[in-house]
Design a protein around this motif. Sequence first.
Motif, PDB file in Angstrom:
ATOM      1  N   ALA A  82      -7.734 -10.197  -3.279  1.00  0.00           N
ATOM      2  CA  ALA A  82      -8.415  -9.227  -2.410  1.00  0.00           C
ATOM      3  C   ALA A  82      -7.795  -9.278  -1.023  1.00  0.00           C
ATOM      4  O   ALA A  82      -7.484 -10.353  -0.507  1.00  0.00           O
ATOM      5  N   THR A  83      -7.609  -8.096  -0.428  1.00  0.00           N
ATOM      6  CA  THR A  83      -7.105  -8.012   0.947  1.00  0.00           C
ATOM      7  C   THR A  83      -7.942  -7.004   1.724  1.00  0.00           C
ATOM      8  O   THR A  83      -8.611  -6.144   1.153  1.00  0.00           O
ATOM      9  N   GLY A  84      -7.862  -7.118   3.055  1.00  0.00           N
ATOM     10  CA  GLY A  84      -8.513  -6.155   3.939  1.00  0.00           C
ATOM     11  C   GLY A  84      -7.627  -5.904   5.131  1.00  0.00           C
ATOM     12  O   GLY A  84      -6.809  -6.763   5.505  1.00  0.00           O
ATOM     13  N   LEU A 142       0.843  -1.181   0.000  1.00  0.00           N
ATOM     14  CA  LEU A 142       0.000   0.000   0.000  1.00  0.00           C
ATOM     15  C   LEU A 142       0.882   1.235   0.000  1.00  0.00           C
ATOM     16  O   LEU A 142       1.904   1.283   0.684  1.00  0.00           O
ATOM     17  N   SER A 143       0.506   2.221  -0.768  1.00  0.00           N
ATOM     18  CA  SER A 143       1.268   3.464  -0.790  1.00  0.00           C
ATOM     19  C   SER A 143       0.849   4.336   0.386  1.00  0.00           C
ATOM     20  O   SER A 143      -0.215   4.153   0.982  1.00  0.00           O
ATOM     21  N   GLY A 144       1.701   5.296   0.731  1.00  0.00           N
ATOM     22  CA  GLY A 144       1.379   6.193   1.832  1.00  0.00           C
ATOM     23  C   GLY A 144       1.538   5.494   3.168  1.00  0.00           C
ATOM     24  O   GLY A 144       2.520   4.796   3.411  1.00  0.00           O
ATOM     25  N   ASP A 145       0.557   5.688   4.058  1.00  0.00           N
ATOM     26  CA  ASP A 145       0.624   5.070   5.379  1.00  0.00           C
ATOM     27  C   ASP A 145       0.654   3.545   5.260  1.00  0.00           C
ATOM     28  O   ASP A 145      -0.090   2.951   4.484  1.00  0.00           O
ATOM     29  N   ARG A 146       1.490   2.917   6.059  1.00  0.00           N
ATOM     30  CA  ARG A 146       1.615   1.460   6.030  1.00  0.00           C
ATOM     31  C   ARG A 146       0.548   0.846   6.930  1.00  0.00           C
ATOM     32  O   ARG A 146       0.812   0.462   8.066  1.00  0.00           O
ATOM     33  N   VAL A 147      -0.651   0.760   6.404  1.00  0.00           N
ATOM     34  CA  VAL A 147      -1.783   0.226   7.165  1.00  0.00           C
ATOM     35  C   VAL A 147      -1.671  -1.295   7.222  1.00  0.00           C
ATOM     36  O   VAL A 147      -1.539  -1.953   6.185  1.00  0.00           O
ATOM     37  N   PRO A 148      -1.730  -1.889   8.409  1.00  0.00           N
ATOM     38  CA  PRO A 148      -1.646  -3.354   8.511  1.00  0.00           C
ATOM     39  C   PRO A 148      -2.737  -4.046   7.697  1.00  0.00           C
ATOM     40  O   PRO A 148      -3.898  -3.625   7.700  1.00  0.00           O
ATOM     41  N   LEU A 149      -2.353  -5.115   6.996  1.00  0.00           N
ATOM     42  CA  LEU A 149      -3.296  -5.959   6.283  1.00  0.00           C
ATOM     43  C   LEU A 149      -3.559  -7.204   7.129  1.00  0.00           C
ATOM     44  O   LEU A 149      -2.627  -7.824   7.632  1.00  0.00           O
ATOM     45  N   HIS A 150      -4.840  -7.557   7.282  1.00  0.00           N
ATOM     46  CA  HIS A 150      -5.217  -8.656   8.167  1.00  0.00           C
ATOM     47  C   HIS A 150      -5.690  -9.904   7.443  1.00  0.00           C
ATOM     48  O   HIS A 150      -5.694 -10.992   8.039  1.00  0.00           O
ATOM     49  N   CYS A 151      -6.108  -9.799   6.181  1.00  0.00           N
ATOM     50  CA  CYS A 151      -6.699 -10.956   5.505  1.00  0.00           C
ATOM     51  C   CYS A 151      -6.422 -10.892   4.020  1.00  0.00           C
ATOM     52  O   CYS A 151      -6.187  -9.815   3.455  1.00  0.00           O
TER      53      CYS A 151
END
Length: 269
Positions: A125-127, A104-113
């Motif tokens: 697909a991820t969330g 992900l660009s910008g903030d490194r938001v954790p991916l959970h799934c």
Amino acid sequence: MDELTISVSQRWPGVHCYPCDNAPSTGVVCSSPEIVTVGEDGRIVVFRADQEGVVRVIENADSSTIHAVTYLRTTEILTVNSIGQLKLWDFRQQSNSPSQILSLSGDRVPLHCVDRHPNQQHIVATGGQDGMLCVWDIRQGSAPFSLMEAHSAEMWEVHFHPSNPDHLFTCSEDGSLLHWETSAQSDMPSFLQGGRNNSMISRSAMAPAGGNQSLISAWLSGDSSKGRVETTHMLPSQTLSVNSLDVLGQCLVCGTDGEAIFVNRQVPV
């Protein structure tokens, strides 16, 4: 009628660990007889259901927690981590490095799934922590193809329907369970206009260069006027966190923090 019993046939203790203690295993995926687990220790461990020992360990596969894993193909897996990365691992290679990294660009938001399209395996697909649904085309670039507003809190699970992948399901900490449906035959002028829930919007979308639009999955249609996504809330009212889900045919099952299991046997797919 004979009673059925369940017993432990194999046990692999302590395969996920810190230097001084055991570490939680955060995800598991099976492709019989192989089993792959990932954990907070950043390890990827491969087993076989018919063997006692560990088949392979990728030490330091990640410097952060690996939250989920799924098979892409027979010899390839995908993992997502707590710094917003999607990694592709090819078990045919002896290297302990991923063959591809997307992020992900910008903030490194954790991916959970993570889940992959059952028919078009390049579509994933991820969330994650921000509740966004991300759709990736792993053939194109290193960033998600499309980001859609989905939930108001962490997304815990995402699943394509195994036999009708125009349908996808997500669940979240916010207590919602969503059914997503794509339609490639629409004259609507925007990605989601006319959907059952218009709060979902595409944040980033573009058609693959040189792509034949008629052959592109509706999940990759982006803002094209030929694409549309409709969403439906599948629970009668918001509950406590919906932590997991599974779907087979018209049967949808989910579990919540309220110690409740919901079963919907009439999923319109």
